[in-house]
Enzyme design. Sequence first.
Site, short mmCIF file in Angstrom:
data_model
loop_
_atom_site.label_atom_id
_atom_site.label_comp_id
_atom_site.label_asym_id
_atom_site.label_seq_id
_atom_site.Cartn_x
_atom_site.Cartn_y
_atom_site.Cartn_z
N HIS A 170 -0.22 -3.71 1.11
CA HIS A 170 -0.33 -4.40 -0.19
C HIS A 170 -1.75 -4.94 -0.35
O HIS A 170 -2.70 -4.19 -0.27
CB HIS A 170 0.78 -5.48 -0.26
CG HIS A 170 0.98 -6.12 -1.58
ND1 HIS A 170 0.49 -5.65 -2.77
CD2 HIS A 170 1.67 -7.27 -1.91
CE1 HIS A 170 0.85 -6.45 -3.76
NE2 HIS A 170 1.56 -7.44 -3.27
N ASP A 186 -7.70 -1.07 -4.47
CA ASP A 186 -8.35 -1.60 -3.27
C ASP A 186 -9.45 -0.70 -2.75
O ASP A 186 -10.22 -1.10 -1.87
CB ASP A 186 -7.30 -1.80 -2.17
CG ASP A 186 -6.30 -2.86 -2.58
OD1 ASP A 186 -5.10 -2.57 -2.66
OD2 ASP A 186 -6.75 -3.98 -2.87
N HIS A 205 -0.03 4.80 -4.26
CA HIS A 205 0.53 3.64 -4.96
C HIS A 205 1.98 3.94 -5.28
O HIS A 205 2.35 5.05 -5.61
CB HIS A 205 -0.24 3.39 -6.26
CG HIS A 205 -0.04 2.02 -6.80
ND1 HIS A 205 1.06 1.68 -7.55
CD2 HIS A 205 -0.76 0.87 -6.66
CE1 HIS A 205 0.98 0.40 -7.86
NE2 HIS A 205 -0.10 -0.12 -7.35
C1 SDX Z 1 -1.55 -2.70 -3.81
O1 SDX Z 1 2.78 -2.51 -6.17
C2 SDX Z 1 1.62 -2.86 -6.65
O2 SDX Z 1 1.43 -2.94 -7.84
C3 SDX Z 1 0.57 -3.19 -5.61
C4 SDX Z 1 -0.84 -3.45 -6.11
C5 SDX Z 1 -0.92 -4.72 -6.92
O3 SDX Z 1 -1.85 -4.84 -7.71
O4 SDX Z 1 -0.08 -5.64 -6.69
O5 SDX Z 1 -1.29 -2.36 -6.86
C6 SDX Z 1 -1.82 -3.64 -4.93
O6 SDX Z 1 -0.82 -3.05 -2.92
C7 SDX Z 1 -2.15 -1.32 -3.85
C8 SDX Z 1 -1.74 -0.44 -2.63
C9 SDX Z 1 -2.66 -0.80 -1.45
N1 SDX Z 1 -2.16 -0.15 -0.21
C10 SDX Z 1 -2.88 0.81 0.40
O7 SDX Z 1 -3.89 1.32 -0.07
C11 SDX Z 1 -2.31 1.21 1.75
C12 SDX Z 1 -2.24 2.74 1.85
N2 SDX Z 1 -1.19 3.22 0.89
C13 SDX Z 1 0.13 3.44 1.46
O8 SDX Z 1 0.53 2.48 2.40
C14 SDX Z 1 1.14 3.77 0.36
O9 SDX Z 1 0.56 4.68 -0.48
C15 SDX Z 1 1.72 2.65 -0.47
C16 SDX Z 1 2.34 1.58 0.35
C17 SDX Z 1 0.69 2.07 -1.37
C18 SDX Z 1 2.82 3.27 -1.35
O10 SDX Z 1 3.81 3.71 -0.51
P1 SDX Z 1 5.18 4.36 -1.09
O11 SDX Z 1 5.22 4.31 -2.56
O12 SDX Z 1 6.33 3.77 -0.34
O13 SDX Z 1 4.99 5.86 -0.76
P2 SDX Z 1 5.34 6.49 0.64
O14 SDX Z 1 4.86 5.60 1.74
O15 SDX Z 1 6.77 6.89 0.64
O16 SDX Z 1 4.39 7.78 0.64
C19 SDX Z 1 4.85 9.00 0.06
C20 SDX Z 1 4.22 10.09 0.95
C21 SDX Z 1 4.60 9.94 2.42
O17 SDX Z 1 4.47 11.22 2.98
P3 SDX Z 1 5.84 12.12 3.16
O18 SDX Z 1 6.86 11.24 3.86
O19 SDX Z 1 6.24 12.48 1.74
O20 SDX Z 1 5.41 13.31 3.97
O21 SDX Z 1 2.79 9.95 0.91
C22 SDX Z 1 2.31 9.64 2.22
C23 SDX Z 1 3.48 9.11 3.00
O22 SDX Z 1 3.31 9.33 4.39
N3 SDX Z 1 1.29 8.61 2.03
C24 SDX Z 1 0.09 8.63 2.62
C25 SDX Z 1 -0.58 7.51 2.08
N4 SDX Z 1 0.22 6.88 1.22
C26 SDX Z 1 1.37 7.56 1.19
N5 SDX Z 1 -0.46 9.46 3.53
C27 SDX Z 1 -1.73 9.15 3.90
N6 SDX Z 1 -2.47 8.11 3.44
C28 SDX Z 1 -1.91 7.27 2.51
N7 SDX Z 1 -2.61 6.26 2.04
#
Ligand code: SDX
Length: 424
Positions: free
Chosen positions: A265, A363, A306
């Site tokens: 997050h 971010d 996201h």
């Molecule tokens: C913020 O919700 C909000 O509005 C948040 C926010 C706000 O203003 O409040 O926008 C702020 O929190 C932005 C997000 C910051 N986080 C990051 O940058 C951390 C990296 N991102 C991931 O942790 C992830 O993308 C999330 C947590 C942001 C979203 O996760 P989801 O929606 O639960 O998606 P997921 O984890 O199920 O991913 C779907 C697929 C998976 O692969 P498969 O299982 O389909 O094979 O995408 C992959 C994940 O492994 N994946 C990534 C990835 N993010 C998702 N693979 C590599 N690198 C990544 N960053």
Amino acid sequence: MADKHATLTLPSGKTVELPVYSGTIGPDVIDVAGLLKEGYFTHDPGFMSTSATESRITYIDGDEGILLHRGYSIEDLAEHSDYLETCYLLWYGTLPTPEEKAQFVYNITRHTMLHESLAHFFDGFHHNAHPMAMMCGAVGALSAFYHDVMDIRSQRDREIAAHRLVAKMPTLAAMCYKHSIGQPFMYPRNDLSYAANFLYMMFGTPCEEYVVSPAVERAMDRIFLLHADHEQNASTSTVRLAGSTGANPFACVSAGIAALWGPAHGGANEAVLRMLDEIGTVDQIPRFIEKAKDPNDPFKLMGFGHRVYKNFDPRAKVMKASSDEVLAELKVVDPRLKVAMELERIALSDPYFADRKLFPNVDFYSGIILSAIGIPTSMFTVIFAVSRTIGWISHWHEMISSPYKIGRPRQLYTGEAQRPYPSN
Ligand code: SDX
């Protein structure tokens, strides 16, 4: 009143009519409350497709990359507004007249000081305590100074609590930083803007005059504005859930800070810079791309992906434009920007990221700007918390202003059925 219905056929063959409600814009929602009397819970871990509340504050269209605060686009607000005006908009629901804005800025400015006793709280923190740990404690401690002088049922008391929180968060944040570097706390200055005052409290010292660069002041204000609110994200949902128990707003915001800290997050902005430092040079990018794609490797590309945006995060686009402006104006050459841009180019051309719609989020570029204006990496998420306080408290206010129930999700239980305690 529902103008549409969905029909669900249960395993028994019985059909259940569920009300469907429409919002101003965005997906309709199916009211599933009636399933309880049919003996069913809904099941949606992570709330991937669950509407937890009705709200009028912020709207996000993840497919179109749209972010509206009270109907105004984030692009328009970033270009024409400023952080305190956006705070006014989020809390009151309309843009202020010049007189209303002047009064709001006056009220916030004159609540930036803290009770002197709060400074002693920092004596208990080791100098290398993470600033987010200090913020969780210090903001929660505000409860000790105000909770017994406010009634959350009073609109006026809620407004005063909001003014206090928006005003005091920068002061507390700067105190976290000063404590970590062993410098004296700087008292706020009423002759400076919100952003300039924060930078003054961060980087000023009693030993000499500190003048804030207008370019840095503008960049800081835009960073605050871009992070102000974002619908029902994890930390805002935490604040709403805490608030639904009747807890005081300072304790609720402290809970929001704790939730924001996680690297998935708000902690991602700090993690992005650490990732760019770990990658080091452009030639190392392919190795890290492969790590991010490896399902057995916990490494993720921080700043990518996201839960809602499956196109682009509009804030990231504004942030990227700002980072170019700030680095050019400050004549800062940050090799990490080159790595970041090449990482974005390579990732977006890789089917793994494109297929999963993993685009840069808010971010990804914010850390480049914050570094350029001299903010240490450990303070990045604290700045996110300062900015998001208005979003948290506006959602809290919206919930408390109408009839509400304590939030209490249910579960799918897969543990042991009841069993006797061994008689031996
Ligand atoms: C913020 O919700 C909000 O509005 C948040 C926010 C706000 O203003 O409040 O926008 C702020 O929190 C932005 C997000 C910051 N986080 C990051 O940058 C951390 C990296 N991102 C991931 O942790 C992830 O993308 C999330 C947590 C942001 C979203 O996760 P989801 O929606 O639960 O998606 P997921 O984890 O199920 O991913 C779907 C697929 C998976 O692969 P498969 O299982 O389909 O094979 O995408 C992959 C994940 O492994 N994946 C990534 C990835 N993010 C998702 N693979 C590599 N690198 C990544 N960053």
